[in-house]
Design a protein around this motif. Structure first.
Motif, PDB file in Angstrom:
ATOM      1  N   PRO A 171       0.818  -1.234   0.000  1.00  0.00           N
ATOM      2  CA  PRO A 171       0.000   0.000   0.000  1.00  0.00           C
ATOM      3  C   PRO A 171       0.843   1.273   0.000  1.00  0.00           C
ATOM      4  N   ILE A 172       2.042   1.200   0.537  1.00  0.00           N
ATOM      5  CA  ILE A 172       2.893   2.409   0.559  1.00  0.00           C
ATOM      6  C   ILE A 172       3.326   2.769  -0.866  1.00  0.00           C
ATOM      7  N   LEU A 173       3.810   1.769  -1.600  1.00  0.00           N
ATOM      8  CA  LEU A 173       4.233   2.055  -2.982  1.00  0.00           C
ATOM      9  C   LEU A 173       3.027   2.408  -3.857  1.00  0.00           C
ATOM     10  N   THR A 174       1.895   1.774  -3.568  1.00  0.00           N
ATOM     11  CA  THR A 174       0.666   2.092  -4.305  1.00  0.00           C
ATOM     12  C   THR A 174       0.279   3.558  -4.088  1.00  0.00           C
ATOM     13  N   LYS A 175       0.296   3.986  -2.825  1.00  0.00           N
ATOM     14  CA  LYS A 175      -0.059   5.381  -2.521  1.00  0.00           C
ATOM     15  C   LYS A 175       0.929   6.355  -3.150  1.00  0.00           C
ATOM     16  N   LEU A 176       2.207   5.960  -3.157  1.00  0.00           N
ATOM     17  CA  LEU A 176       3.220   6.828  -3.758  1.00  0.00           C
ATOM     18  C   LEU A 176       2.978   6.962  -5.269  1.00  0.00           C
ATOM     19  N   ALA A 177       2.616   5.861  -5.912  1.00  0.00           N
ATOM     20  CA  ALA A 177       2.364   5.884  -7.359  1.00  0.00           C
ATOM     21  C   ALA A 177       1.142   6.755  -7.664  1.00  0.00           C
TER      22      ALA A 177
END
Lengths: 398, 81
Positions: A171-177
């Motif tokens: 979810p962290i990389l998803t939110k960053l994207a």
């Protein structure tokens, strides 16, 4: 435009990514207040838009608010690479178990954003990519279609992360994207992204850069962050030469003739906008030429604007000659540019035949343009001469 | 009346230059403001704009034949046909 670290962390915090505790202070007393809020050991980080903070002494560690205030006062006085800090970021120190890297950057070749993830955080991702390429996962994604978690999961898993770490990092990389796309970023990175002893993750440091042209669309965010409309956020302040170029371009709405960047060479460049000017600049250098400037001209600027730009370039101390080059033009008139640069030479008391190293702009109204150039004995080239050859001739003419 | 800059010259017959209607029409059609009208309505050539001429011929088409001549000074004064 670049963001300070404290702004970048605020942006990712608003995007739902956990960050280390702390806040921004402009004075030693504000730094003390932030340290009191953290209620524990803190790190004081100079807020400058340049690298090398640690080596320059712009990062210090404090164990209590009094020490934080004292060290913040020192950091606030410290100039780093010619930049005075805007303030300090007072961040709570965290017990890091492992450091990761998470980033999204615009890939100009693919014309898509690309996610990057590494299990070797805390150091430059470029260095990791070079020395441990198997520790860097990559994945392009569409900035038009909705983003799905599995895309981030694939990238993280590709470097061997699994289990609960994979589930918590996704979810962290998803939110960053998503944040990258929604906020019109050109770069969004968290480094290090720290795993704490309890298995949770926090962003310890962040770096964000936004597309300049997106400023109007992101006005609400910029206002909330306190980014002034007059803040250029460039790597350095524009020089007097560059400011003069902007003024010339503002003379009227017709075309572009300005946007100059100053260099210390002896060959002035009046070169075509977009990829053509970048190609020409590189080609001149490849042939041993020393550009005195980079500039953009195109979109059919008026004779007056072209003349103003050419005069500015020709007046720059150390400039021996000027090269006027573009790719084949359709929306800029050759004769108008020819008039402008010749007029500039004459008004400055120069012989255009001597001062113009080469004029290589084929295209719209070239017959008329070539008549003008011939009249003044200016060396010119038509479309049978490549940009590379024109650059070579320009470099050899000085 | 005639006015020359570095690259472009313009010659306008006196009858046209003195005619407020034609003068106004010239001021209206020129995309780079080479023509303007004086306070009395007669034609005024704006010298600093002459070299901006884009050879569009609108001034030639807006006036009686051969009464306005645009001269390409870089071509031995050739008249724009």
């Amino acid at each position: 435009m670049r963001f300070y670290e404290y702004e970048s962390k605020e942006i990712i915090r608003r995007g739902g990514i956990p960050t280390s505790k702390g806040g921004f202070g402009r004075t030693a007393e504000e730094a003390r207040a932030r340290a009191e809020e953290v209620d524990g050991p803190v790190v004081i980080k100079s807020q400058v838009l340049t690298g090398g903070r640690m080596k320059a002494g712009g990062v210090k560690f404090a164990s209590d608010p009094d020490e934080a205030a004292r060290l913040a006062a020192e950091v606030l006085e410290l100039e780093i690479n010619g930049h005075m800090p805007r303030g300090v970021l007072v961040d709570g120190r965290v017990e890091v178990e492992h450091e990761y890297y998470a980033g999204v950057v615009w890939d100009g070749l693919r014309k898509q954003p690309v996610m990057l993830f590494s299990d070797m955080g805390g150091i430059d991702i470029e260095e990791v990519a070079q020395t441990h390429p198997d520790h860097v996962g990559r994945g392009h994604f569409s900035n038009l279609l909705p983003f799905s978690d599995f895309q981030a999961k694939q990238v993280i898993a590709s470097v061997g992360v699994s289990g609960s770490d994979l589930n918590r990092l996704t979810p962290i990389l998803t939110k960053l994207a998503r944040l990258f796309v929604e906020r019109d970023m050109t770069l969004a990175e968290i480094n290090p992204l720290a795993r704490l002893a309890d298995g949770t993750f926090v962003a310890v440091d962040a770096h964000m850069e936004m597309e300049n042209e997106a400023r109007p669309r992101q006005k609400a965010l910029l206002d909330e962050l306190g980014v002034g409309e007059d803040e250029t956020r460039e790597a350095r302040e524009p020089t007097a030469f560059e400011i003069a170029g902007e003024e010339i371009d503002r003379q009227d709405h017709r075309g572009v003739a300005g946007n100059v960047t100053e260099f210390d060479g002896n060959l002035g460049l009046v070169i075509g906008a977009g990829g053509g000017s970048l190609t020409l600049f590189d080609a001149v250098r490849a042939h041993g030429g020393k550009p005195a400037d980079y500039c953009e001209i195109g979109g059919n600027p008026s004779v007056r604007k072209t003349c103003g730009l050419a005069k500015l370039v020709l007046s720059k101390p150390g400039v021996d000659k000027v090269a006027v080059m573009m790719s084949i033009v359709s929306n800029t008139r050759v004769d108008i540019v020819a008039r402008g640069v010749i007029k500039a030479c004459l008004e400055l008391g120069h012989d255009p035949a001597e001062k113009i190293a080469i004029f290589r702009i084929p295209g719209a109204w070239e017959e008329e343009g070539f008549k003008i150039l011939e009249r003044y004995g200016v060396p010119y080239a038509d479309r049978t001469v490549s940009l590379n050859e024109a650059a070579r001739r320009a470099a050899e003419a000085v | 009346m005639r006015s020359d800059a570095l690259f472009i010259g313009v010659e306008v017959d006196e009858d046209v230059a003195r005619d407020p209607q034609l003068a106004a029409r010239l001021a209206e059609v020129c995309p780079v403001d080479i023509y303007a009208t004086a306070e009395d309505g007669t034609l005024r050539i704006v010298e600093e704009n002459l070299d901006e001429c884009v050879l569009c011929r609108l001034c030639i088409d807006a006036t009686p034949p051969a009464t306005v001549r645009v001269l390409k000074l870089y071509e031995e004064g050739a008249v724009l046909a």
